[in-house]
Design a protein around this motif. Sequence first.
Motif, short mmCIF file in Angstrom:
data_model
loop_
_atom_site.label_atom_id
_atom_site.label_comp_id
_atom_site.label_asym_id
_atom_site.label_seq_id
_atom_site.Cartn_x
_atom_site.Cartn_y
_atom_site.Cartn_z
N ASP A 85 0.95 -1.01 0.08
CA ASP A 85 0.14 -0.14 0.09
C ASP A 85 0.59 1.45 -0.12
O ASP A 85 1.37 1.67 1.16
CB ASP A 85 -0.81 -0.03 1.21
CG ASP A 85 -2.01 0.89 1.19
OD1 ASP A 85 -1.77 2.04 0.35
OD2 ASP A 85 -2.98 0.83 1.78
N ASP A 87 0.08 4.38 -0.88
CA ASP A 87 -0.29 5.71 -0.04
C ASP A 87 -0.31 5.50 1.50
O ASP A 87 0.27 6.46 1.96
CB ASP A 87 -1.81 5.85 -0.61
CG ASP A 87 -1.92 5.96 -2.12
OD1 ASP A 87 -0.99 6.64 -2.54
OD2 ASP A 87 -3.05 5.63 -2.62
N GLU A 90 3.43 6.14 2.50
CA GLU A 90 3.69 7.59 2.32
C GLU A 90 3.27 8.42 3.35
O GLU A 90 3.79 9.14 4.04
CB GLU A 90 3.38 8.01 0.80
CG GLU A 90 3.57 9.49 0.70
CD GLU A 90 3.58 9.90 -0.68
OE1 GLU A 90 4.13 11.07 -1.14
OE2 GLU A 90 2.56 9.53 -1.39
N HIS A 103 7.48 11.55 -7.34
CA HIS A 103 6.14 10.71 -7.74
C HIS A 103 6.30 10.26 -9.13
O HIS A 103 6.26 10.84 -9.97
CB HIS A 103 5.06 11.08 -7.18
CG HIS A 103 4.95 11.35 -5.68
ND1 HIS A 103 5.62 12.40 -5.15
CD2 HIS A 103 4.47 10.77 -4.52
CE1 HIS A 103 5.72 12.48 -3.69
NE2 HIS A 103 4.61 11.35 -3.35
N ARG A 110 3.85 2.19 -9.23
CA ARG A 110 3.94 3.48 -8.69
C ARG A 110 5.17 3.73 -7.56
O ARG A 110 5.33 2.58 -6.91
CB ARG A 110 2.39 3.75 -7.97
CG ARG A 110 1.50 3.77 -8.85
CD ARG A 110 0.02 4.07 -8.22
NE ARG A 110 0.21 5.14 -7.29
CZ ARG A 110 -0.33 5.31 -5.94
NH1 ARG A 110 -1.18 4.08 -5.61
NH2 ARG A 110 -0.12 6.25 -5.30
#
Length: 129
Positions: A85, A87, A90, A103, A110
């Motif tokens: 994960d 997100d 981060e 990014h 990603r």
Amino acid sequence: MSTAFLEHVNVTVSDPEATAKRLKDWFGWEIRWKGDSLGGGTTYHIGNETSYIAAYNPPKETAAMEAESYGVRGGLNHIAVVVDDLDATEARITSGGYQTKNHADYEPGRRFYFHDDDGIEFEVVSYAA
């Protein structure tokens, strides 16, 4: 067919215990081992059952890197960590006051980058759909 895999990366840090705590907080890793290093100093091994980062501090004062290592032969440019994960990871990193950058969302995953307290650059990447 090769069965080789990367077991660990050993980096010199200012405070191995603090580095271990951050890596546990960011990535959910555990301390695999800690103790005295050959020649003095202290090392923490932080990771999972197959790989880890060895955070080493020698017995004498160390100097900070003067610049990023991308222009230095033999420099350690960054350490890449794969997460499920991106997100959530981060959010944990930025909640500690770290600035993320670069990014990118491209095949096959990603990613983003950031520097820790010792100037070590981390790439965090997710290949989750």
